[in-house]
Design an enzyme around this catalytic site. Structure first.
Site, PDB file in Angstrom:
ATOM      1  N   HIS A   1       0.839  -1.212   0.000  1.00  0.00           N
ATOM      2  CA  HIS A   1       0.000   0.000   0.000  1.00  0.00           C
ATOM      3  C   HIS A   1       0.876   1.265   0.000  1.00  0.00           C
ATOM      4  CE1 HIS A   1      -3.088  -2.885   1.246  1.00  0.00           C
ATOM      5  NE2 HIS A   1      -2.218  -3.279   2.163  1.00  0.00           N
ATOM      6  N   SER A  55      13.637  20.463 -16.202  1.00  0.00           N
ATOM      7  CA  SER A  55      12.520  21.408 -16.194  1.00  0.00           C
ATOM      8  C   SER A  55      12.990  22.730 -16.782  1.00  0.00           C
ATOM      9  CB  SER A  55      12.021  21.626 -14.755  1.00  0.00           C
ATOM     10  OG  SER A  55      11.138  22.738 -14.692  1.00  0.00           O
TER      11      SER A  55
END
Length: 475
Positions: free
Chosen positions: A150, A280
């Site tokens: 999880h 970026s």
């Protein structure tokens, strides 16, 4: 620059896969099929000369696409357009081109050739991904790392053992790919509705000659298996099955990139980042996982195509309907081109993947004290303590340590708290020895070794001639 260009061609796919679905490969195969048809028909007694066949062979590559386009505009039929274009450059053979055949003879058989050859191209790339992952698994089989369920910290595993999970998916994929190739059937020579009625007259009712023509032509193109029956076309389940196979490979790749992107966020494992690469346009420090993200994008596209091929297969009418054609022209080549690109990128990642053991260990040590509490409780019980009382003491210390980590941003000091608790009777000198991460990885190293040796290495050994691949990216 005023018309749309397919990014799979411009940016992603390999030259060999692009050639496999190119016009030249497609229409040269059409002509090779017509030549083989004529040769075998000649051998079976039809009035076809060596000179006609020689002229056909001399013009296999002599394709006038402009003339073919003119014919197609006139006839609204692509196969007849190319029959006429071929006849123009091989006039002596014009009358025997496509003799007894229907459009699916060249169309479908060529599709099956391209599907087979496309899978062989992909198999090479797939085997190389498996080899790279196998090497990675063995290299890091002993390196402990946090396991996650999880996406919450769970028991430890190793970096190498985690990689075997990616490999397990590929083992299933290559088994499916090999089975598909082993069982792939050629359409062969079946006639307009699959009854070979046009050959009944050509061979004066001799069915044995029709069967020989069907089998011999298929063998010439490398197919031992031939459809025993068909309508005009081969069963479109073939298309649905192969796109589903490609979708399965895409699923495996996407799962790998999901995990890698999460690991890159944790700064534990990182895909290659080149010296001059920009992450970026605004944030100069960023190291975006663009390769993994590209695989994910392409994989989603391939998985979406599985529905398209399934719908085509399920909605065919009787012996044939043409609402498959435009769909096949798009779906089959682009699914292959996209998976080709996915495997190229995956190999590129594995050729430069980076692991950061110190960062991995830091994350382990933040969680390991909590994982050691079960051992501590058991040792206290062995020393004569009451299990429930001990559990409560450890629970309180754990909650305080957790609060310090989460709310105050400090290090996990659970072990120090336990060492300083005089109410606990365990041998505290042994406690720090126990906190070696390798004591918490179970059988991960040997499981990794056994899996590679028993399930992966045999596949690599059986395909050792495929090992070795240039995996540079176009962009």
């Amino acid at each position: 620059m005023n018309s749309y260009k397919n990014p799979l061609e411009e940016r992603y796919s390999s030259e060999e896969m692009l050639f496999n679905f190119s016009h030249n490969n497609k229409f040269q195969n059409w002509r090779k099929l017509w030549i083989a048809l004529a040769e075998i028909e000649k051998d079976l007694g039809l009035d076809i000369t060596d000179e006609q066949i020689a002229e056909l062979k001399a013009n296999v590559d002599n394709i006038d696409y402009d003339k073919a386009a003119e014919y197609e505009k006139k006839f609204r039929h692509d196969v007849m357009a190319h029959v006429h274009a071929y006849g123009d450059v091989a006039p002596s053979a014009k009358g025997i081109i496509h003799l007894g055949a229907t459009s699916a003879f060249v169309g479908d058989n060529t599709d099956l050739i391209q599907i087979r050859d496309g899978l062989l191209i992909l198999k090479k790339k797939l085997v190389n991904v498996m080899k790279n992952l196998a090497d990675f698994s063995i290299q890091y089989k002993d390196l402990p790392t946090l396991g996650f369920t999880h996406f919450q910290p769970a028991q430890l595993t190793t970096v190498g053992k985690r990689a075997t999970l990616w490999l397990q998916s590929l083992v299933l994929d290559i088994e499916e790919l090999d089975f598909f190739l082993e069982t792939l059937r050629f359409r062969g020579v079946k006639g307009t509705t699959g009854t070979a009625a046009s050959f009944l007259e050509l061979f004066n009712g001799d069915y044995s000659k029709v069967k020989h023509l069907d089998k011999e032509l298929s063998k010439r193109f490398g197919f031992e298996k031939v459809f025993g029956v068909s309508g005009q076309t081969y069963d479109r389940k073939i298309d649905a099955k192969v796109v589903a196979l490609l979708g399965n490979i895409a699923q495996s790749a996407h799962k790998f990139t999901n995990d890698l992107r999460l690991l890159q966020n944790l700064k534990e494992v990182e895909e290659p980042f080149e010296k001059n690469q920009i992450g970026s346009s605004a944030m100069a420090y960023k190291r975006n996982p663009m390769r993994s993200e590209r695989i994910g994008a392409l994989a989603k596209y391939v998985m979406s195509l599985t529905t398209s091929s399934a719908m085509v297969a399920s909605t065919q009418w009787f012996e044939r309907t043409l609402d498959d054609s435009a769909n096949k022209r798009l779906t089959i080549p682009q699914a292959f081109l996209a998976v080709d690109a996915i495997l190229l990128i995956w190999n590129n990642i594995m050729n430069g993947i980076v692991v950061y053991p110190n960062r991995i260990n830091k994350h382990i040590m933040e969680e390991l004290p909590f994982m050691a509490t079960e051992y501590i409780i058991m040792e206290e019980v062995k020393a004569g303590g009451d299990r429930q009382e001990i559990h409560e003491v450890i629970r309180v210390h754990s909650m305080e340590a957790s609060k310090q980590v989460k709310e105050e941003g400090k290090e996990n000091d659970l072990i120090e708290r336990i060492l300083n608790d005089d109410s606990l009777k365990l041998d505290k000198s042994k406690l720090k020895e126990v906190l070696d991460p390798k004591n918490f990885i179970g059988f991960a190293p040997i499981q990794t070794e056994e899996f590679i040796a028993n399930e992966v290495q045999p596949i690599i050994d059986a395909n050792k001639d495929l090992i070795g691949l240039e995996a540079d990216l176009k962009v």
